[in-house]
Write a protein that holds these residues in place. Structure first.
Motif, PDB file in Angstrom:
ATOM      1  N   PHE A  41     -37.646   0.346 -61.725  1.00 17.81           N
ATOM      2  CA  PHE A  41     -36.983  -0.894 -61.292  1.00 17.81           C
ATOM      3  C   PHE A  41     -37.022  -1.028 -59.772  1.00 17.81           C
ATOM      4  N   ALA A  42     -36.866   0.088 -59.074  1.00 14.88           N
ATOM      5  CA  ALA A  42     -36.942   0.054 -57.610  1.00 14.88           C
ATOM      6  C   ALA A  42     -38.351  -0.336 -57.154  1.00 14.88           C
ATOM      7  N   LEU A  43     -39.368   0.138 -57.871  1.00 17.10           N
ATOM      8  CA  LEU A  43     -40.743  -0.186 -57.508  1.00 17.10           C
ATOM      9  C   LEU A  43     -41.026  -1.671 -57.733  1.00 17.10           C
ATOM     10  N   ILE A  44     -40.509  -2.229 -58.811  1.00 19.00           N
ATOM     11  CA  ILE A  44     -40.696  -3.664 -59.060  1.00 19.00           C
ATOM     12  C   ILE A  44     -40.083  -4.483 -57.927  1.00 19.00           C
ATOM     13  N   ALA A  45     -38.858  -4.118 -57.528  1.00 17.95           N
ATOM     14  CA  ALA A  45     -38.196  -4.830 -56.434  1.00 17.95           C
ATOM     15  C   ALA A  45     -38.985  -4.702 -55.135  1.00 17.95           C
TER      16      ALA A  45
END
Length: 414
Positions: free
Chosen positions: A206-210
């Motif tokens: 999720f952090a990578l998507i953001a």
């Protein structure tokens, strides 16, 4: 009055544009954007099609969480080499020695850790330093000696392979310490409550998507500030959705098995680091400059010899890292390690968008090219295609990728 009213009347719609004009216009914008950015998106689309093909052909076995995790582990060292090779090719050179240097560093690691019981963190640092030194030696002869990179690295391929045989005395040497093995085969630890998924992997995904969304939006705004061409908004949003979906799918697959492989984090750090350098740092622009037009780069004040030297030093260090990962994965150093690794890395770079003339390519493209080869290898093994036909198919894929690059250049030029 009648004249004014007539002047303000709406013009009749052109023939064929009535009715679904808005929808057709949107579709046309997307298609035009795809055509203008075909070089950037072509191999990404091809990767998606190859994954879909083998997913159907193997009845879904290709996308099983365990197989996806193994796919990352099996291709990690080739992806590391491909990133360094992409920089070398962008600078207008080639490196034929990386496979032999990979084997040489693996043999040195075995001598340090197995024969002499040197602590593995110290041995890793020494091996990376030796790899950088080997790359620096080759870079010196190329940059300051004026010898073509093909000749220097061909000589390096023979030298490092011979030294590997000497160090290992023709034998396989192992096993390696557990700490080094975890770098190539280990996973991030479990944290948090039991959710039937690897929680830390979900958080990282999720952090990578953001991060990706933020980076893409920021880059688009920066390009608009400098009045550069940007893809249509519809195509840009489609790209964000596709990237987010791809990252989320990979995250869920990894989280369903053992979580994120440690080597995947290493690849992520290298990708972000080199991507930033090539996009924003001065040396990255200089690498593109000397590969694209060396005389013009010299006239602009670019220190081409220094840049070339640093490119090969970096390639040597990455070859050392790949050698450590490869040796740790198989828990042994072998005189035959690294065979054809240089060809795999070169093929991944060209499939990923590099140009033989230099000055063109991205680090992300090298990763995509490496994944294309990795998925082909894995998929063909799953469906039982022999190694002989696998070589034929990979050769045809490389030829098609380079042919597409030539065709695309001619089309743009015309």
């Amino acid at each position: 009055m009648s004249t004014d009213v007539t002047a303000k009347s709406p013009a009749p719609a052109p023939p064929g544009k009535s009715g679904g004009a808005a929808g057709g216009g949107l579709l046309q914008l997307v298609m035009d954007g795809m055509r203008r950015n075909m070089r950037q998106y072509g191999m990404l689309i091809a990767l998606g099609l190859i994954v879909a093909l083998f997913a159907v052909w193997t009845d879904g076995d290709l996308l099983l969480p365990r197989n996806v995790s193994n796919l990352v582990l099996q291709n990690s060292y080739i992806l590391i080499l491909a990133m360094g090779m992409m920089l070398v090719i962008i600078a207008g050179h080639i490196d034929l020695s990386v496979g032999s240097l990979t084997a040489f560093i693996g043999s040195m690691a075995a001598v340090f850790m197995v024969r002499n019981d040197l602590p593995w963190p110290v041995a890793v640092i020494l091996c990376l330093a030796v790899g950088a030194l080997a790359g620096a030696i080759q870079g010196f002869f190329i940059a300051y000696g004026g010898i073509p990179s093909f000749i220097v690295t061909l000589a390096g391929m023979l030298i490092w392979r011979g030294l590997t045989e000497i160090f290992l005395e023709g034998q396989t040497l192992g096993p390696f310490p557990r700490g080094l093995q975890k770098m190539a085969n280990g996973f991030l630890p479990e944290v948090g409550p039991n959710t039937n998924y690897h929680n830390l992997t979900l958080l990282l995904g999720f952090a990578l998507i953001a991060f990706v969304v933020f980076q893409e939006v920021r880059d688009r705004k920066r390009q608009q500030e400098f009045s550069l061409d940007v893809p249509p908004t519809s195509l840009f949003l489609l790209k964000l959705v596709a990237l987010g979906a791809a990252i989320l799918t990979l995250t869920m697959l990894l989280a369903s098995y053992k979580g994120t492989p440690i080597v995947l984090l290493v690849l992520g750090v290298l990708l972000v680091g080199f991507g930033y350098v090539m996009r924003n740092a001065i040396i990255g622009r200089h690498i593109y400059a000397i590969g694209g037009n060396l005389p013009a780069a010299k006239l602009s004040g670019v220190k081409d010899k220094k840049v070339t030297f640093l490119v090969f030093l970096n390639m040597g260090m990455l070859a050392a890292l790949a050698g450590l990962v490869f040796a740790a994965r198989f828990n042994a150093a072998s005189p035959k390690a690294g065979l054809n690794f240089e060809l795999e890395a070169i093929a991944a770079s060209f499939i990923g968008g590099a140009s033989m003339s230099g000055g063109v390519g991205t680090v992300l493209g090298a990763i995509i090219g490496g994944l294309v080869l990795g998925v082909l290898n894995n998929g063909m093994n799953l469906v039982g295609i022999g190694t002989d036909w696998q070589q034929v198919i990979k050769g045809l894929v490389l030829l098609a990728a380079v042919g597409f690059d030539v065709w695309n250049k001619r089309k743009v030029g015309s």
